[in-house]
Design a protein around this motif. Sequence first.
Motif, PDB file in Angstrom:
ATOM      1  N   ALA A 220       0.429  -0.910   0.277  1.00  0.00           N
ATOM      2  CA  ALA A 220      -0.003  -0.209  -0.069  1.00  0.00           C
ATOM      3  C   ALA A 220       0.941   1.259  -0.182  1.00  0.00           C
ATOM      4  O   ALA A 220       0.504   1.944  -0.316  1.00  0.00           O
ATOM      5  N   ARG A 221       1.995   1.439   0.527  1.00  0.00           N
ATOM      6  CA  ARG A 221       2.968   2.292   0.945  1.00  0.00           C
ATOM      7  C   ARG A 221       3.285   2.763  -0.537  1.00  0.00           C
ATOM      8  O   ARG A 221       3.359   3.822  -0.799  1.00  0.00           O
ATOM      9  N   ILE A 222       3.729   1.943  -1.498  1.00  0.00           N
ATOM     10  CA  ILE A 222       4.027   2.145  -3.104  1.00  0.00           C
ATOM     11  C   ILE A 222       2.826   2.474  -3.505  1.00  0.00           C
ATOM     12  O   ILE A 222       3.641   3.691  -4.263  1.00  0.00           O
ATOM     13  N   TRP A 223       2.062   3.018  -3.442  1.00  0.00           N
ATOM     14  CA  TRP A 223       0.612   2.947  -4.275  1.00  0.00           C
ATOM     15  C   TRP A 223       0.301   4.009  -3.865  1.00  0.00           C
ATOM     16  O   TRP A 223       0.193   5.752  -4.402  1.00  0.00           O
ATOM     17  N   ARG A 224       0.630   4.680  -2.232  1.00  0.00           N
ATOM     18  CA  ARG A 224       0.344   5.658  -2.253  1.00  0.00           C
ATOM     19  C   ARG A 224       1.868   6.776  -2.150  1.00  0.00           C
ATOM     20  O   ARG A 224       1.115   8.126  -3.355  1.00  0.00           O
ATOM     21  N   PHE A 225       2.701   6.967  -2.899  1.00  0.00           N
ATOM     22  CA  PHE A 225       3.677   7.064  -3.061  1.00  0.00           C
ATOM     23  C   PHE A 225       2.910   7.534  -4.653  1.00  0.00           C
ATOM     24  O   PHE A 225       4.183   8.496  -5.638  1.00  0.00           O
ATOM     25  N   SER A 226       3.170   6.125  -5.406  1.00  0.00           N
ATOM     26  CA  SER A 226       2.265   6.814  -6.119  1.00  0.00           C
ATOM     27  C   SER A 226       1.888   6.966  -6.894  1.00  0.00           C
ATOM     28  O   SER A 226       1.762   8.672  -8.180  1.00  0.00           O
TER      29      SER A 226
ATOM     30  N   THR B 290     -10.694  26.064 -18.236  1.00  0.00           N
ATOM     31  CA  THR B 290     -10.657  26.132 -16.414  1.00  0.00           C
ATOM     32  C   THR B 290     -10.633  24.206 -16.541  1.00  0.00           C
ATOM     33  O   THR B 290     -10.190  23.967 -15.035  1.00  0.00           O
ATOM     34  N   GLY B 291     -11.630  23.485 -17.511  1.00  0.00           N
ATOM     35  CA  GLY B 291     -11.639  22.180 -16.712  1.00  0.00           C
ATOM     36  C   GLY B 291     -10.582  21.888 -16.500  1.00  0.00           C
ATOM     37  O   GLY B 291     -10.702  20.951 -15.968  1.00  0.00           O
ATOM     38  N   CYS B 292      -9.538  21.946 -17.331  1.00  0.00           N
ATOM     39  CA  CYS B 292      -8.232  20.839 -16.731  1.00  0.00           C
ATOM     40  C   CYS B 292      -7.703  21.168 -15.065  1.00  0.00           C
ATOM     41  O   CYS B 292      -7.319  20.540 -15.001  1.00  0.00           O
ATOM     42  N   PHE B 293      -8.000  22.470 -15.531  1.00  0.00           N
ATOM     43  CA  PHE B 293      -7.415  22.679 -13.572  1.00  0.00           C
ATOM     44  C   PHE B 293      -8.599  22.687 -12.634  1.00  0.00           C
ATOM     45  O   PHE B 293      -7.777  22.128 -11.247  1.00  0.00           O
ATOM     46  N   MET B 294      -9.653  22.394 -13.129  1.00  0.00           N
ATOM     47  CA  MET B 294     -10.563  21.611 -11.893  1.00  0.00           C
ATOM     48  C   MET B 294     -10.052  19.857 -11.973  1.00  0.00           C
ATOM     49  O   MET B 294     -10.521  19.885 -10.623  1.00  0.00           O
ATOM     50  N   ILE B 295      -9.944  19.299 -12.632  1.00  0.00           N
ATOM     51  CA  ILE B 295      -9.842  17.881 -13.063  1.00  0.00           C
ATOM     52  C   ILE B 295      -8.482  17.835 -11.747  1.00  0.00           C
ATOM     53  O   ILE B 295      -7.697  17.222 -10.745  1.00  0.00           O
ATOM     54  N   LEU B 296      -7.334  19.005 -12.267  1.00  0.00           N
ATOM     55  CA  LEU B 296      -6.332  19.032 -11.107  1.00  0.00           C
ATOM     56  C   LEU B 296      -6.005  19.227  -9.453  1.00  0.00           C
ATOM     57  O   LEU B 296      -5.980  18.562  -8.810  1.00  0.00           O
ATOM     58  N   TYR B 297      -7.424  19.953  -9.420  1.00  0.00           N
ATOM     59  CA  TYR B 297      -8.016  20.937  -8.075  1.00  0.00           C
ATOM     60  C   TYR B 297      -8.555  19.307  -7.164  1.00  0.00           C
ATOM     61  O   TYR B 297      -8.301  18.831  -6.162  1.00  0.00           O
ATOM     62  N   GLY B 298      -9.075  17.874  -8.482  1.00  0.00           N
ATOM     63  CA  GLY B 298      -9.457  17.292  -7.431  1.00  0.00           C
ATOM     64  C   GLY B 298      -8.461  15.963  -7.689  1.00  0.00           C
ATOM     65  O   GLY B 298      -8.689  15.532  -6.261  1.00  0.00           O
ATOM     66  N   VAL B 299      -7.256  15.542  -8.501  1.00  0.00           N
ATOM     67  CA  VAL B 299      -5.926  15.115  -7.971  1.00  0.00           C
ATOM     68  C   VAL B 299      -5.899  15.225  -6.701  1.00  0.00           C
ATOM     69  O   VAL B 299      -5.383  13.970  -5.814  1.00  0.00           O
ATOM     70  N   LEU B 300      -5.195  16.460  -6.370  1.00  0.00           N
ATOM     71  CA  LEU B 300      -4.750  17.110  -5.819  1.00  0.00           C
ATOM     72  C   LEU B 300      -5.355  16.985  -4.493  1.00  0.00           C
ATOM     73  O   LEU B 300      -4.603  15.963  -3.289  1.00  0.00           O
ATOM     74  N   ALA B 301      -7.080  16.925  -4.163  1.00  0.00           N
ATOM     75  CA  ALA B 301      -7.411  16.770  -3.143  1.00  0.00           C
ATOM     76  C   ALA B 301      -7.799  15.202  -2.693  1.00  0.00           C
ATOM     77  O   ALA B 301      -7.234  15.383  -1.350  1.00  0.00           O
ATOM     78  N   LEU B 302      -7.270  14.072  -3.650  1.00  0.00           N
ATOM     79  CA  LEU B 302      -6.970  13.447  -3.601  1.00  0.00           C
ATOM     80  C   LEU B 302      -6.496  12.728  -2.772  1.00  0.00           C
ATOM     81  O   LEU B 302      -6.014  12.063  -1.641  1.00  0.00           O
ATOM     82  N   CYS B 303      -4.820  13.838  -3.890  1.00  0.00           N
ATOM     83  CA  CYS B 303      -3.090  12.806  -2.834  1.00  0.00           C
ATOM     84  C   CYS B 303      -3.040  13.335  -1.617  1.00  0.00           C
ATOM     85  O   CYS B 303      -3.342  12.850  -0.734  1.00  0.00           O
ATOM     86  N   MET B 304      -4.029  14.269  -0.941  1.00  0.00           N
ATOM     87  CA  MET B 304      -3.881  15.441   0.183  1.00  0.00           C
ATOM     88  C   MET B 304      -4.366  14.294   1.271  1.00  0.00           C
ATOM     89  O   MET B 304      -4.380  14.207   2.199  1.00  0.00           O
ATOM     90  N   ILE B 305      -5.775  13.778   0.780  1.00  0.00           N
ATOM     91  CA  ILE B 305      -6.477  12.691   2.237  1.00  0.00           C
ATOM     92  C   ILE B 305      -6.049  11.675   2.554  1.00  0.00           C
ATOM     93  O   ILE B 305      -5.609  11.612   3.350  1.00  0.00           O
ATOM     94  N   THR B 306      -5.804  11.219   1.200  1.00  0.00           N
ATOM     95  CA  THR B 306      -4.647   9.982   1.372  1.00  0.00           C
ATOM     96  C   THR B 306      -3.358  10.156   2.043  1.00  0.00           C
ATOM     97  O   THR B 306      -3.450   9.098   2.854  1.00  0.00           O
ATOM     98  N   MET B 307      -3.090  11.087   1.771  1.00  0.00           N
ATOM     99  CA  MET B 307      -1.274  10.898   2.759  1.00  0.00           C
ATOM    100  C   MET B 307      -2.107  11.815   4.467  1.00  0.00           C
ATOM    101  O   MET B 307      -1.314  11.318   5.264  1.00  0.00           O
TER     102      MET B 307
END
Length: 430
Positions: free
Chosen positions: A215-221, A388-405
Amino acid sequence: MAHAVPTTLAQATLPDANRALVLATLAFAACFSVWTLYAVMGIPLQHQLQLSATEYGILLAAPIFSGAVLRLPLGILADRFSSRRLWLYQMLAVIPALLLLPWVDSYHGYLWLGLWFGLSGISFTLGVRYVSSWFASSRQGRALGLFGMGNAGVAITFVLVPLAIHYFGWQWIGPLYAAGMLLITVLFALLSPPEPAQFYAQSQALSLRQLAGDARIWRFSLYYYFVFGSFLALLLWLPQYYMQAYAMNPQQAMAFTLFFVATSSMVRALGGWFADRFGGRAVNWSVFWVCLVCLFFLSYPPTTLIIHGLEKDVQLEIGLNIWWFTLLIFIIGVAQGFGRASVYKVIHDYYPHHMGSVGGFVAAIGALGGCTLPIVFGLAQDALGIVTGCFMILYGVLALCMITMFFANQAAQYQQKLANAQANNFLLDE
């Protein structure tokens, strides 16, 4: 997160380490310039072939996809065989594709050729494996950060391709790149030192099942999916964005994108130093917060508000001008450069004997961001009609990263407290 287990893998930096690092960075820059060739070629091809935003995203994603998928098996092989030798084979394998470029004239032809170009994307995984074998653990962040500056190889593409078109024409881009790749291959073969034998004696490649079950490797990924995948997606997408949102001509759009790419790549070495000094996890968490704030403002589409007053209507225009937009993109690029270095510093802390297999797995997932995100950007733009839809997508990806971390850090702190309690007899270990 538990502390890394100390290792005797590389307690001291070995002789010829700096020579290996310089040549590896040079070779990686050359390969990265080929891997991102469509970032510049894509704009005229979009007009020439009359591509939709989705088709354009797929074209950009073709070399990134094959490079991402192949990073994993080649990373596993690099833990078992010479990464230097594998790298030489990879560079030679790309040259025929470049020579075929002048003969392609259809959308599907460019797609298939792009998949072939993707072989050059393997260079990062092989280079990480090669460079990490030379440096002490305390210098891994700086060494891998300096190596990662090879991302600036895309600047070669942004500068060389327009010049080649202007002076020689489209048909010479492929042969010129093939000649350059052959030159770099010869220099790397003649001057780069072979890996130290003791490094491979201690290394053991992890199997795909072991990698996928950690799971740690998936988190780093996931972290690398954002800091590298979104960087890769942005360098492919930004030229078109500047042209659509700010009515720039292709030359101006390329210049602004080049500024983003160059600054993000050059600060990677500084990010490695910070990771060595303050810890990779602390750098990652800071990077995510900085990017989250910037993406919040970038995601808001240009808006006109009309307020109906008593005597007259008041019209408000909400939007970022080109200079504010470029400043926010610059900040994101710098933060991503720090993040790309810190992720691999953390990987080496936990998996020093498996930099090929684990590094290849993480790099593969990260590079998949570079091929999936442009497609999602195109789908979002075609479906919503919002630039600006591309930045909305990136915002969602980053939110998932931060919640996981966040939850991973909470669990790690709990395990550490539990271990301390058991060590001090506050809790019986059954």
